[in-house]
Design an enzyme around this catalytic site. Sequence first.
Site, PDB file in Angstrom:
ATOM      1  N   ASP A 260      75.054 -36.718 -13.003  1.00  0.00           N
ATOM      2  CA  ASP A 260      76.281 -37.298 -13.649  1.00  0.00           C
ATOM      3  C   ASP A 260      76.633 -36.861 -15.173  1.00  0.00           C
ATOM      4  O   ASP A 260      75.743 -36.192 -15.762  1.00  0.00           O
ATOM      5  CB  ASP A 260      75.839 -39.019 -13.692  1.00  0.00           C
TER       6      ASP A 260
ATOM      7  N   ASP B 142      67.364 -31.333 -21.052  1.00  0.00           N
ATOM      8  CA  ASP B 142      68.477 -31.997 -21.331  1.00  0.00           C
ATOM      9  C   ASP B 142      68.500 -32.470 -22.738  1.00  0.00           C
ATOM     10  O   ASP B 142      68.884 -33.154 -23.237  1.00  0.00           O
ATOM     11  CB  ASP B 142      68.228 -33.316 -20.609  1.00  0.00           C
TER      12      ASP B 142
ATOM     13  N   GLU C 268      72.222 -41.418 -15.766  1.00  0.00           N
ATOM     14  CA  GLU C 268      71.467 -41.174 -16.885  1.00  0.00           C
ATOM     15  C   GLU C 268      72.558 -41.554 -18.140  1.00  0.00           C
ATOM     16  O   GLU C 268      71.961 -42.183 -19.086  1.00  0.00           O
ATOM     17  CB  GLU C 268      70.942 -39.669 -16.906  1.00  0.00           C
TER      18      GLU C 268
ATOM     19  N   ARG D  50      70.953 -46.177 -32.836  1.00  0.00           N
ATOM     20  CA  ARG D  50      69.843 -45.359 -32.398  1.00  0.00           C
ATOM     21  C   ARG D  50      68.646 -45.748 -33.002  1.00  0.00           C
ATOM     22  O   ARG D  50      68.374 -46.314 -34.106  1.00  0.00           O
ATOM     23  CB  ARG D  50      70.052 -44.185 -32.750  1.00  0.00           C
TER      24      ARG D  50
HETATM   25  N1  BES Z   1      71.302 -34.970 -22.917  1.00  0.00           N
HETATM   26  C1  BES Z   1      71.575 -36.467 -23.535  1.00  0.00           C
HETATM   27  C2  BES Z   1      70.549 -36.782 -24.556  1.00  0.00           C
HETATM   28  C3  BES Z   1      70.140 -35.690 -25.646  1.00  0.00           C
HETATM   29  C4  BES Z   1      71.110 -34.916 -26.319  1.00  0.00           C
HETATM   30  C5  BES Z   1      68.803 -35.611 -26.226  1.00  0.00           C
HETATM   31  C6  BES Z   1      70.941 -34.161 -27.243  1.00  0.00           C
HETATM   32  C7  BES Z   1      68.676 -34.920 -27.258  1.00  0.00           C
HETATM   33  C8  BES Z   1      69.670 -34.150 -27.860  1.00  0.00           C
HETATM   34  C9  BES Z   1      71.659 -37.293 -22.645  1.00  0.00           C
HETATM   35  O1  BES Z   1      72.274 -37.015 -21.402  1.00  0.00           O
HETATM   36  C10 BES Z   1      72.401 -38.272 -23.256  1.00  0.00           C
HETATM   37  O2  BES Z   1      73.397 -38.241 -23.740  1.00  0.00           O
HETATM   38  N2  BES Z   1      71.775 -39.741 -23.156  1.00  0.00           N
HETATM   39  C11 BES Z   1      72.498 -40.677 -23.675  1.00  0.00           C
HETATM   40  C12 BES Z   1      71.912 -41.847 -23.299  1.00  0.00           C
HETATM   41  C13 BES Z   1      72.708 -43.252 -23.335  1.00  0.00           C
HETATM   42  C14 BES Z   1      73.807 -43.312 -22.499  1.00  0.00           C
HETATM   43  C15 BES Z   1      71.970 -44.401 -22.867  1.00  0.00           C
HETATM   44  C16 BES Z   1      72.683 -40.802 -25.211  1.00  0.00           C
HETATM   45  O3  BES Z   1      71.822 -40.262 -25.880  1.00  0.00           O
HETATM   46  O4  BES Z   1      73.775 -41.246 -25.653  1.00  0.00           O
HETATM   47 ZN    ZN Z   2      72.196 -35.413 -20.593  1.00  0.00          ZN
END
Ligand code: BES
Ligand code: ZN
Length: 456
Positions: free
Chosen positions: A87, A179, A152, A327
Amino acid sequence: MQQVLQYIDGRRKQHEAELIELLQIPSVSADPAFAADVKRAAEWVQRRLQGMGLAAELITTGGHPILYAESPPMPGAPVALVYGHYDVQPPDPLDEWITPPFEPAVRDGKVFARGATDDKGQMLTHVESVAAWLAVAKKVPLQVKFVIEGEEEVGSEHLGEFLRANTERLACNCVVISDTSQFAPGVPAITYGLRGIAYFELRLTGPKQDLHSGVFGGGVANPANALTKMLGALVDERGRVMIPGFYDDVAALTDRERKEFASLPFDEAAFKQQLAVDQLAGEEGFTTLERRWARPTLDINGLTSGYQGAGAKTVLPARASAKFSCRLVPNQDPTKVAACLRKRLTELLSPGIKMELVEHHGAPGVVMPLESPFLQAAATAVEAGFGRRPVFIREGGSIPIVNTFADLLHADVLLLGWGQNDDNPHSPNEKFSLDDFHRGIRASAALWQELAQIKK
Ligand code: BES
Ligand code: ZN
């Protein structure tokens, strides 16, 4: 191993064509209007895995489907589980894309499309590496299980349930996730820590409908004014989050970690230039890397109220709302943070305004032990793919399910990021370097070989 790598080198064009095909599917999980496309992306991955001879099944959930597949067991060798997601985030704002988000375009060796780096391109590296092993050696040196989900980007709401119901089937020694990002171009990294998240939506209501701001202004509470007052009180001048209890459980950075962060080749001037800002900002007393990787924050993600059209309209809006998220760092509990926030917002609420606070997804932060033999094997594999030994870093983004994997399967989690910091995930013009894609497939192929040598 050499033959597998040669095979991968020879299939660069096919790999790129496959990635481009997957990137054309607008699998936006947050927006119900795209549900059929989300399913189509899941089926695409399923077909790709079936095409290499793996039994791949789609598991229906209360939300988007989960894709599960596994290669044949290899007795004596450990088991690796690949987790990734098909997604993507919504592509807005659309008018800032140079080429449309779901019409992948290659410019300067990079493919531009929503999901290019996050996470279709990165996830696909493990699919292609397993395909290469199966094509060349007729087997993968260890059993690889795939859990590829479609939620995710909306907090992995249904994945936990699937993992809890299938712990035996999913049994593994390590979980492999691509990721995240490299530290910089030419500086590959293994990420050993991620921040958690607590996401909220605050809705304020005042009078029953929008009013003339001249006739009623001054005599009736304005929800937009109230909202700005409340939000403004949540972060102070020094970048501290002003919610009593918020910092209570925060795991402090150790001196050793601070030294290690400081020794990384972080170019602050280039970072400012990349973002077109003339000054960086954040919590006083911490460096930029510390602020981004290991300190908790509160950021507004969206604001809505009043008149947004052309010109001026003198209106006192009936409603105002904001989406914002914290965060979190290890040891902070998203539920406890939510309770502290609710209490503080109630105190800050102006008379004459009603408040509703919606708690969206939450997940705690993580730090993984650096001593794991799986991590050391991964470092060798990253070197094989990228030509340089990785540095060990933390990152500020969140992958909500990581904690569940570690707790439930007692497996070491390997965050092997092939992306770059300027790949624009969640932003307009998201991209992924085709060289990084190719190197990622090579590193992944080497990973199976390296991990297979670890005694269980
Ligand atoms: N790929 C990201 C997480 C990420 C990005 C980790 C860059 C480390 C460095 C993941 O797909 C993502 O964006 N996760 C969301 C989670 C949220 C929607 C619960 C995020 O971090 O905003
Ligand atoms: Zn991601």
